[in-house]
Design an enzyme around this catalytic site. Structure first.
Site, PDB file in Angstrom:
ATOM      1  N   GLU A  92       7.186  -3.886  -5.696  1.00 52.08           N
ATOM      2  CA  GLU A  92       5.962  -3.853  -6.140  1.00 52.08           C
ATOM      3  C   GLU A  92       4.818  -4.579  -5.676  1.00 52.08           C
ATOM      4  O   GLU A  92       3.640  -4.119  -5.515  1.00 52.08           O
ATOM      5  CB  GLU A  92       5.957  -4.279  -7.724  1.00 52.08           C
ATOM      6  CG  GLU A  92       6.749  -3.034  -8.795  1.00 52.08           C
ATOM      7  CD  GLU A  92       6.310  -3.235 -10.125  1.00 52.08           C
ATOM      8  OE1 GLU A  92       5.461  -3.984 -10.438  1.00 52.08           O
ATOM      9  OE2 GLU A  92       7.008  -2.766 -10.865  1.00 52.08           O
ATOM     10  N   GLU A 138      -2.374  -1.113  -6.882  1.00 49.81           N
ATOM     11  CA  GLU A 138      -2.912  -2.192  -6.330  1.00 49.81           C
ATOM     12  C   GLU A 138      -2.334  -3.585  -6.698  1.00 49.81           C
ATOM     13  O   GLU A 138      -1.605  -3.536  -7.689  1.00 49.81           O
ATOM     14  CB  GLU A 138      -4.607  -2.097  -6.701  1.00 49.81           C
ATOM     15  CG  GLU A 138      -5.453  -3.194  -5.925  1.00 49.81           C
ATOM     16  CD  GLU A 138      -6.760  -3.256  -6.324  1.00 49.81           C
ATOM     17  OE1 GLU A 138      -7.359  -4.132  -6.260  1.00 49.81           O
ATOM     18  OE2 GLU A 138      -7.255  -2.215  -7.015  1.00 49.81           O
TER      19      GLU A 138
END
Length: 321
Positions: A92, A138
């Protein structure tokens, strides 16, 4: 698998019915006897400290899309909780991390999407490059006082715990003008190696032995290491203790083979504070005895442990419980 969606037995394929089992109404198969237990799903999360802030990801996927949260995900069946945490960080955030502390275990029976348990770790980056990956839209470092609202109760709870621990560490630093005791981190390795050589039995460590020691320190799956750090800048590491964990058929044991304090700080209570940290940790792990190899040190080492309550002898011990 949702109970509402489950109609046929996953074992034999016959239609499921309802019956009482274990104090609850559950789905079961009249044909083969299969009982369906709806258990919480295990997951893992990370509070990663970087550049004075905390790393959050903007979620993709189908759950709370577009919201900021700590990196987290489900644990695969063939990996440990620790391995899952390291993998989730890499997937991630793009970062390889070192797990520092277990921050807590939280349950979320309310979902989403289903009942679960999440294990949170505090971590530091040790490699990689910060970038959004997997289903993250993001990734960003937020100042601790500017973390946005997170949609998950468990993430809010672990943030509060992290903030509380930070405040406690600051209080400890202010209360003790000389040093503070904390768990070792990867960045402490060079200082620990220098201190390791102060132990009488380690005077002639070869380069190969030093490399092996650093490898064990990096892995330390069955070892807990605490360091003493000066409270004021530049926060030098002035002592350490390594507590190895041993499981036996009758309970757990702890073993201290190496503990050292920098020469300039001896007589300041650093060794006693390190030993107290090891004892508290041994108590948290429900260990029954703490052993130490006093033969690795001199007369002062043996006198120190005897004063702390250890039995006299080359292999000394202290009964904890």
């Amino acid at each position: 698998m949702s109970t509402k969606a489950l109609t046929y037995c996953p074992v034999c394929g016959d239609p499921l019915a309802h019956r009482s089992a274990g104090g609850r109404e559950r789905l079961f198969c009249p044909a083969c006897g299969y009982v369906h237990y709806q258990n919480p799903v295990p997951s893992v999360g990370l509070v990663i400290e970087m550049d004075g802030g905390l790393i959050l990801v903007k979620r993709g996927g189908s759950v709370k899309t577009g919201h900021w949260a700590f990196p987290s995900g489900y644990i695969e069946e063939d990996e440990s909780v620790e391995e899952a945490a390291v993998r989730e960080s890499r997937e991630e955030t793009g970062l390889d991390v070192e797990l520092i502390d277990l921050l807590g275990v939280y349950s979320f029976p309310e979902g989403p999407p289903s009942s679960g348990i999440i294990v949170f770790y505090r971590a530091h980056p040790v490699g990689g490059m910060l970038r959004a990956g997997d289903d993250a839209q993001e990734v960003r470092v937020f100042p601790p006082d500017a973390v946005p609202d997170m949609p998950f109760r468990t993430h809010q709870q672990v943030l509060q715990r992290w903030q509380t621990l930070q405040q406690q560490r600051q209080i400890a630093r202010e209360a003790n003008e000389l040093y503070v005791i904390r768990q070792a981190e990867q960045a402490d390795s060079p200082a620990i190696l220098d201190l390791l050589k102060l132990v009488d039995a380690n005077q002639d460590l070869s380069e190969e032995q030093c490399r092996a020691a650093m490898l064990r320190l990096a892995e330390r799956q069955t070892m807990s290491v605490f360091v003493a750090e000066t409270s004021r800048e530049p926060h030098d590491t002035i002592g350490f203790v390594a507590l190895s964990l041993m499981q036996t058929l009758t309970g757990g044991r702890g073993w201290i083979d190496d503990m050292a304090v920098a020469v300039d700080y001896r007589g300041e209570g650093v060794g006693a504070a390190l030993l107290e940290a090891a004892l508290r940790h041994a108590n948290r792990l429900n260990l029954t005895h703490l052993y130490v190899n006093t033969a690795r040190g001199g007369d002062a080492t043996r006198a120190f442990y005897q004063a702390a309550g250890f039995q006299d002898g080359a292999i000394s011990y202290l009964r904890i419980r």
